[in-house]
Design a protein around this motif. Structure first.
Motif, short mmCIF file in Angstrom:
data_model
loop_
_atom_site.label_atom_id
_atom_site.label_comp_id
_atom_site.label_asym_id
_atom_site.label_seq_id
_atom_site.Cartn_x
_atom_site.Cartn_y
_atom_site.Cartn_z
N TRP A 251 1.54 -15.63 -55.35
CA TRP A 251 1.78 -16.32 -56.62
C TRP A 251 3.23 -16.15 -57.06
N ALA B 14 5.25 -18.59 -54.91
CA ALA B 14 4.91 -19.98 -55.24
C ALA B 14 5.46 -20.39 -56.60
N LYS C 196 2.56 -24.24 -53.34
CA LYS C 196 1.25 -23.72 -53.70
C LYS C 196 1.04 -22.35 -53.04
N ASP D 12 -1.40 -21.27 -51.42
CA ASP D 12 -2.03 -21.38 -50.10
C ASP D 12 -1.00 -21.65 -49.00
N ASN D 13 0.17 -22.19 -49.38
CA ASN D 13 1.20 -22.49 -48.39
C ASN D 13 2.19 -21.33 -48.18
#
Length: 559
Positions: A197, A200, A207, A209-210
């Motif tokens: 987080w 990101a 994101k 997730d990336n």
């Protein structure tokens, strides 16, 4: 102060000493010089062990360390490399050398942040500015991630694709994070999620997730695949078990230390069997007591004549019914009807139970304590603990760990002699003295060293220098040597003459038959008088001078 006269007095004083005194003085001076030299050399050696050096850089990579050492050699700056990746320079030069090295752009592999934009560069293209911004952003994120306790080093790479005019062809940005963990430390799932987080949130359109995270061994962190989750869960469970076992061991040692005589006389090891499986159960319980849910009551009542039934042969009369005005034997009808319906409900209880994440299945503890020591003929004899004492210690251990026989817990307490323990060594007088000196006087060793030197110098000054100085500075009244008389009487020759005369006299008296006792004093006087008379006759002038000197010494005022 006349140093020439003092030096002359020292030489004269040294020349008047005998060989033994000279050896003592020379040996004392050599001993003092040797003691001072030893203390100076010892101080120099000890100072080399802890010199006035401070850390210039640490955690350096070999490439950066080689460049920094090359620069220090070029500037002839002294340095030390106590271990890999650490460079030390004299304390007073740390700040200046650090600034000089930084001015050379070293270390090159260190992370850079937004200080890249402290200096404005004219003529830089937009592409160069974007690259500099990306480098600065990666460096700032890496620094922020390294502030986590478990992270030793971090490197962040951000990939921002080129913008496209077609929305469906626009690629999202991605990021990769390489983390080097500190020894014996791991990242919890919450920390991994927090790093994702964090990265990101710093990049627009990125994101969590990336964001991919790997450790120094190449193991992915924070992935949702089953293998990664199992590995992270296993590490967490092992860490939790170790912490729980260590807590119980510390509890046992702390409760037994005052009893057995110290923490170094008790050893405790705990093994825990913990069930980390998550069990969730749901149960429905029916109560045997019925409860009225609803009740319905229906009542009907009818009063009056009963209608006449039409019957007979089919025809007009039977079809149209009775004719008015006709009378028959009819009775009055009273009709009552009552109906009650009651509905009962069965009482049920629904329970949704979730068991604890870590459930203790079994605890085993092994405790070893030292025994007693008794002085026997000046030696320490080991006496193991009695069964009653072991039983009491076992009860204390059971209460400390929360012993539960239903789980199959077991506690073992044994008493053994600890080999060469500090406690047993401290029980002897010598051990106590050494322990006190090491713990309480050890920090003052440098002070005692100089104090010992001062005492040695003081004793040498009082016992050697002061007595010899006093003797050296004393005004010695030297007796004036009287002029030796030129006339000397040879005592050996006088004795020989006396013996010869004595023998001749005795021989003459024997020949004449005269026996008389010889007076030795008179004979010596006669011989001496005869000898002096002969000398006076031979040296008249010298005798006159001697008499003249004697008269002058007796009556100096008459001269």
């Amino acid at each position: 102060m006349n140093f020439e006269a003092l030096f002359k007095q020292i030489i004269d004083f040294f020349n008047r000493l005998n060989k033994t005194q000279k050896y003592i003085i020379i040996g004392s001076i050599v001993a003092v010089i040797a003691i001072i030299s030893f203390l100076v050399v010892f101080n120099t050696t000890s100072s080399k062990k802890t010199p006035g050096y401070a850390i210039l850089f640490e955690n350096l990579k070999p490439q950066d360390a080689a460049l920094i050492v090359q620069y220090l050699d070029k500037k002839q700056i002294p340095y030390k490399i106590p271990q890999n990746g650490v460079i030390e320079v004299p304390k007073e030069m740390v700040q200046k050398v650090r600034l000089d090295v930084a001015a050379q752009g070293l270390p090159k592999s260190s992370k850079v942040g937004f200080e890249l934009f402290d200096k404005s560069s004219f003529g830089a293209t937009d592409f160069e500015q974007r690259i500099k911004y990306l480098r600065a952003l990666e460096g700032e994120l890496a620094r922020t991630i390294e502030s986590i306790a478990a992270v030793e080093e971090a490197k962040v790479n951000i990939a921002i694709p080129k913008p496209s005019v077609f929305v469906d062809k626009q690629l999202p940005p991605t990021a990769s994070v390489l983390i080097k963990l500190r020894p014996n430390m791991i990242l919890t799932p919450k920390q991994i999620q927090g790093i994702k987080w964090l990265v990101a949130s710093a990049v627009p359109g990125l994101k969590p997730d990336n964001v991919k995270i790997v450790d120094q061994y190449g193991n992915p962190l924070g992935e949702n695949d089953e293998l990664t989750q199992n590995n992270e869960l296993l590490k967490t469970e092992m860490l939790y078990r170790k912490r729980m076992e260590k807590a119980l061991e510390d509890k046992i040692v702390s409760i037994l230390a005052p009893i057995v005589g110290g923490k170094d006389r008790v050893v405790a090891k705990v093994s825990m069997d913990i069930d980390f499986s998550q069990v969730k159960s749901k149960s429905t319980i029916y109560s045997p007591d019925n409860v009225v849910r609803s009740e319905q009551t229906l009542e009907e009542s009818r009063v009056g004549m009963k209608p006449k039934e039409v019957g007979g042969v089919p025809g007009v009369v039977s079809n149209i019914g009775p004719v008015q005005g006709t009378k028959g034997g009819q009775v009055i009808d009273k009709y009552n009807k009552s109906e009650t319906t009651t509905n009962y409900e069965i009482s049920t209880t629904i329970k949704d139970v979730k068991e604890p994440f870590a459930k203790i299945k079994r605890i085993t503890a092994a405790v070893v304590v030292d025994g007693h020591y008794k002085d026997v003929n000046g030696t320490k004899k080991y006496i193991p603990l009695s069964p009653l004492e072991l039983k009491n210690i076992e009860n204390l251990v059971k209460n400390a760990i929360g012993y539960d026989p239903k789980r199959g817990d077991s506690v073992t307490v044994s008493s053994f002699e600890f080999a060469k323990t500090t406690a047993s060594a401290n029980t002897t007088p010598t051990g106590k003295i050494m322990y006190i000196m090491e713990n309480y006087l050890g920090p003052f060793a440098p002070v005692f060293k100089y104090l010992f030197l001062a005492i040695v110098l003081f004793v040498f000054y009082k016992k050697v220098i002061t007595p010899f100085t006093q003797k050296m500075l004393e005004v010695k009244v030297e007796e004036e040597e009287l002029p030796k008389p030129e006339l000397e009487i040879n005592e050996e020759e006088l004795e020989t003459t006396y013996d010869k005369i004595k023998e001749l006299k005795e021989k003459v008296e024997q020949q004449l038959g005269i026996s008389s006792d010889l007076n030795e004093e008179e004979l010596k006087y006669e011989v001496l008088l005869e000898r002096i008379t002969k000398m006076v006759e031979e040296n008249t002038e010298q005798v006159a001078k001697v008499l003249e000197n004697l008269i002058k010494e007796e009556h100096p005022e008459g001269t």
